[in-house]
Enzyme design. Structure first.
Site, PDB file in Angstrom:
ATOM      1  N   ASP A  16       5.454  -0.162  -8.812  1.00 55.68           N
ATOM      2  CA  ASP A  16       6.337  -0.203  -9.971  1.00 55.68           C
ATOM      3  C   ASP A  16       7.690   0.427  -9.652  1.00 55.68           C
ATOM      4  OD1 ASP A  16       6.818  -0.468 -12.907  1.00 55.68           O
ATOM      5  OD2 ASP A  16       6.869   1.717 -12.803  1.00 55.68           O
ATOM      6  N   GLU A  32       7.952  -4.483  -7.324  1.00 54.91           N
ATOM      7  CA  GLU A  32       8.841  -4.798  -8.437  1.00 54.91           C
ATOM      8  C   GLU A  32      10.171  -4.133  -8.104  1.00 54.91           C
ATOM      9  OE1 GLU A  32       9.586  -4.007 -13.171  1.00 54.91           O
ATOM     10  OE2 GLU A  32       8.778  -2.475 -11.850  1.00 54.91           O
TER      11      GLU A  32
END
Length: 728
Positions: free
Chosen positions: A405, A458
């Site tokens: 993330d 990401e």
């Protein structure tokens, strides 16, 4: 009062301010002989017992009414095994003395932990049930180099920090203690006097299980057995494999209708897993399941990085869920958050009274967007904690991939910061060199240790080489989310079709950089929250046009180069934004057949067709796998391309992004013959208008678009069609 122990030492020990309990407690050689000392608050009588015979060797004298006992063993010169018979409140208990055991951590482990090169620090640190010198119990180890005193407190000692102060291994900053009788299933924490003299209670950073919020204690439990990744699961992660990911928040996929309570891991194994398999997805991606205190963080602010959240059951229940997914042929991706952690006092923040896990300067260590703290990746023990965690989930739970993330927030020091709010690196640049090295090192170690597992990033900027090997200057991820493609295509789709001709490049631009990374095309949870609307609700027009636009878009997405990711609810066109506190709107699929059923059937057919035809996935990252046939017809918002497999088999994909049917639309093709329609998003099966080409169309020897042969098609309104060439 005995002259063998100084009164100040006893006072400091009882007050919890003595850092070296093993120098006082346990068995020691003195001029008077072997002396046994014990700190046993509330005890009235204590004897030293010979375990083999049960004979009382000596009664210890109470030197302090607060529980300090001492006594000399007559006629004994060499250390020996002993037990203590202790009377508490009139009841005698036979216990093993924790302070008769030697150091726990081996010198090599201590050195590797200090160097930050221990591949599996979780095998040493944390709480581990063990047997030492024939005695069963639990060994505890915690890194807190600046604490003045650390004790283990828990259900086994009435949460009393006086009873089990730990030994400090100064060379590594690790405190350790073996507690006889402490066993799996018991709760514990670390009580410490921190570097500033404050009393703190901390959860174990390496706890394998923890209490559910709002409680914060850690739970003793065994280290899970290793899970071997099968060859089938390895193949399912490869670049040429069909990868269609169903992204799920376990707490809101479905809930109990009577009380809105979560499904358990085992209930999810029985309901979510077969549903994802039936829908044709290849992978399940789980929003973070690490223990976290705040439901509204969706798991992205974890406090227990090694502990699956207890919201849905136990650690073993979670393993059951993973096993069920694997048995159904689904690989499992775990969202992993090494970028930041919350400020909760019971967790990592100022762990030993210093900025141990985080940077001390808020310009480096504080993330103002999320009110969280940023790991100090340059500190070896911190980096080791995180790298070990990545390996832990893959090796011990059988996780097949980690999706990392917020990578951009890690690799840029000025991420979301104004001038003056960040500190340049040693070369004056904005890159976080330590974070970059951490990511490269993590990916390298995973590649070496668990070949077949992969990582996905990401990463929201154009940082070069995110999914390129480290020796090419890359970060070493296997895949990168293509957030640029997602933003461009959604911006295009939300336009009224009459204006799309002026933004034609938003659909074509992605191919200009497609081969710079190994991309995943994500329609993730981030796109259906915070006022962005649902994917369906972003589509223009009346209800019929909204659904038609969405179906055409999905047909385009599944055909475009790159692996696929769809957040839950989008597969049946949920109309409202995602709400983490409630179930998906499954009632939309109740009653008679409707548009939502149509979208659900389409996504299912897209998955199965995509998986069946190698041309749609085998060469996602090879220019041979894609070719434009019509790229410049912006006036009619038509785009046509070919997907190709290694053997040259082709599938033609044609999209019409206007509500006007295009009859007799001619375009050049590479391979003449009969082309069969294998997917049409306008089919009545999906509640479309059912315009099409009667199932198949033959090519003509009519030149078009610089090619000798061509097809003349009907392009349905707001639709995407796929055609495959029939074998001669």
């Amino acid at each position: 009062m005995s002259d063998r122990i100084d009164r100040d030492v006893i006072n400091a020990l009882i007050a919890g301010h003595f850092a070296d309990p093993f120098s006082v407690l346990g068995m020691h050689k003195t001029t008077a002989g072997l002396e046994v000392r014990a700190l046993l608050p509330d005890a009235t009588d204590v004897w030293v017992i010979e375990p083999k015979t049960g004979r009382k060797l000596a009664k210890l004298e109470c030197l302090d009414s607060r529980g300090f006992f001492s006594g000399v063993i007559p006629r004994r010169k060499n250390f020996f095994r002993y037990q203590l018979a202790v009377v508490w409140h009139g009841q005698q208990n036979l216990i093993d003395d924790p302070y008769r055991f030697g150091p726990l951590i081996q010198e090599m482990d201590a050195w590797l932990l200090s160097e930050g090169t221990h591949l599996r620090p979780y095998e040493t640190l944390g709480a581990h049930a063990d047997t030492m010198d024939g005695v069963t119990g639990t060994r505890f180890s915690v890194w807190a180099p600046n604490a003045r005193r650390v004790s283990v407190v828990g259900q086994f000692n009435y949460w009393d920090g006086r009873r089990h102060p730990m030994r400090l291994r100064k060379e590594s900053g690790i405190w350790e203690l073996f507690i006889p009788g402490a066993h799996n299933g018991q709760l514990y924490k670390y009580e410490m006097i921190d570097a500033n003299g404050n009393l703190r209670l901390k959860s174990d950073p390496y706890a394998f299980e923890a209490q559910m919020r709002p409680e914060t204690a850690s739970l003793i439990c065994g280290l899970p057995e290793k899970v071997v990744q099968t060859e089938e699961r390895k193949k399912a992660n490869q670049f040429d494999a069909p990868i269609s990911i169903y992204e799920v928040h376990l707490g809101s996929w479905r809930r109990h209708t009577d009380n809105n309570f979560w499904l358990s891991y085992r209930e999810l194994a029985d309901q979510l897993v077969p549903y994802a398999k039936w829908m044709g997805f290849t992978h399940l991606e789980l929003l973070p399941i690490n223990e976290h205190p705040f439901d509204g963080s969706w798991g992205y602010q974890p406090t227990g990085l090694y502990a699956p959240t207890r919201r849905f059951g136990t650690r073993d229940d979670f393993r059951y869920f993973i096993d069920a997914a694997h048995a159904a042929g689904l690989n499992v991706i775990l969202d992993w958050v090494p970028g930041h952690f919350p400020t909760d006092d019971f967790a990592l923040a100022e762990f030993d009274g210093t900025n141990l896990y985080e940077h001390s300067d808020p310009r480096e260590g504080y993330h103002q967007d999320w009110n969280t703290l940023i790991y100090n990746y340059g500190r070896r023990e911190v980096s080791n904690f995180l790298v070990g965690n990545a390996l832990y989930w893959i090796e011990r739970f059988g996780i097949d991939a980690l999706r990392v993330d917020a990578v951009a927030s890690m690799i840029y020091r000025d991420y979301s910061r104004k001038e003056g709010e960040w500190i340049p690196n040693e070369f004056g640049g904005r890159e976080n060199l330590e974070a970059i090295e951490f990511l490269r090192n993590t990916n390298r170690i995973l590649g070496e240790q668990v070949s077949g597992a992969v990582t996905m990033a990401e990463e929201s900027t154009d940082f070069p080489g995110v999914s390129r090997p480290q020796d090419m200057g890359g970060l070493g991820f296997w895949y990168k989310w293509n957030l640029g493609w997602m933003h461009d295509t959604l911006d295009y789709m939300k336009l009224d079709p009459i204006y799309r001709q002026y933004h034609h490049d938003k659909l074509t631009f992605g191919m200009l950089y497609n081969y710079t990374e190994n991309f995943v095309l994500p329609l993730s949870h981030d796109e259906v929250v915070h006022g962005k609307k649902s994917i369906l609700d972003r589509m223009p027009g009346d209800a019929w046009q909204k659904f038609a636009n969405l179906r055409a878009y999905y047909g385009w997405m599944w055909a475009f180069p790159g692996k696929k990711l769809l957040f839950m609810g989008n597969e049946f066109a949920q109309g409202r934004e995602w709400n983490h506190d409630a179930s998906l709107d499954w009632h939309l699929l109740e009653g008679g057949d409707n548009w939502h059923h149509g979208v659900q059937r389409l996504v299912r057919d897209l998955n199965h067709t995509y998986r069946h035809h190698k041309a749609m996935h085998e060469l996602d990252f090879d220019p041979y796998g894609f070719e434009w046939l019509v790229v410049d017809d912006k006036e009619r918002s038509v785009l046509i391309f070919v997907r190709r497999d290694k053997e040259g088999n082709e599938i033609i994909v044609a999209s019409n992004f206007t509500p006007v049917p295009r009859h007799d639309y001619r375009f050049g093709i590479n391979q003449p013959g009969k082309w069969r329609e294998i997917l049409n998003t306008d089919s009545m099966h999906y509640h479309g208008s059912n315009a099409g080409n009667g199932g198949a169309v033959h090519s003509d020897e009519i030149a078009s678009h610089g090619r000798q042969h061509s097809l003349s098609l009907t392009l349905p309104p707001l639709a995407t069609i796929w055609l495959v060439r029939e074998a001669e």
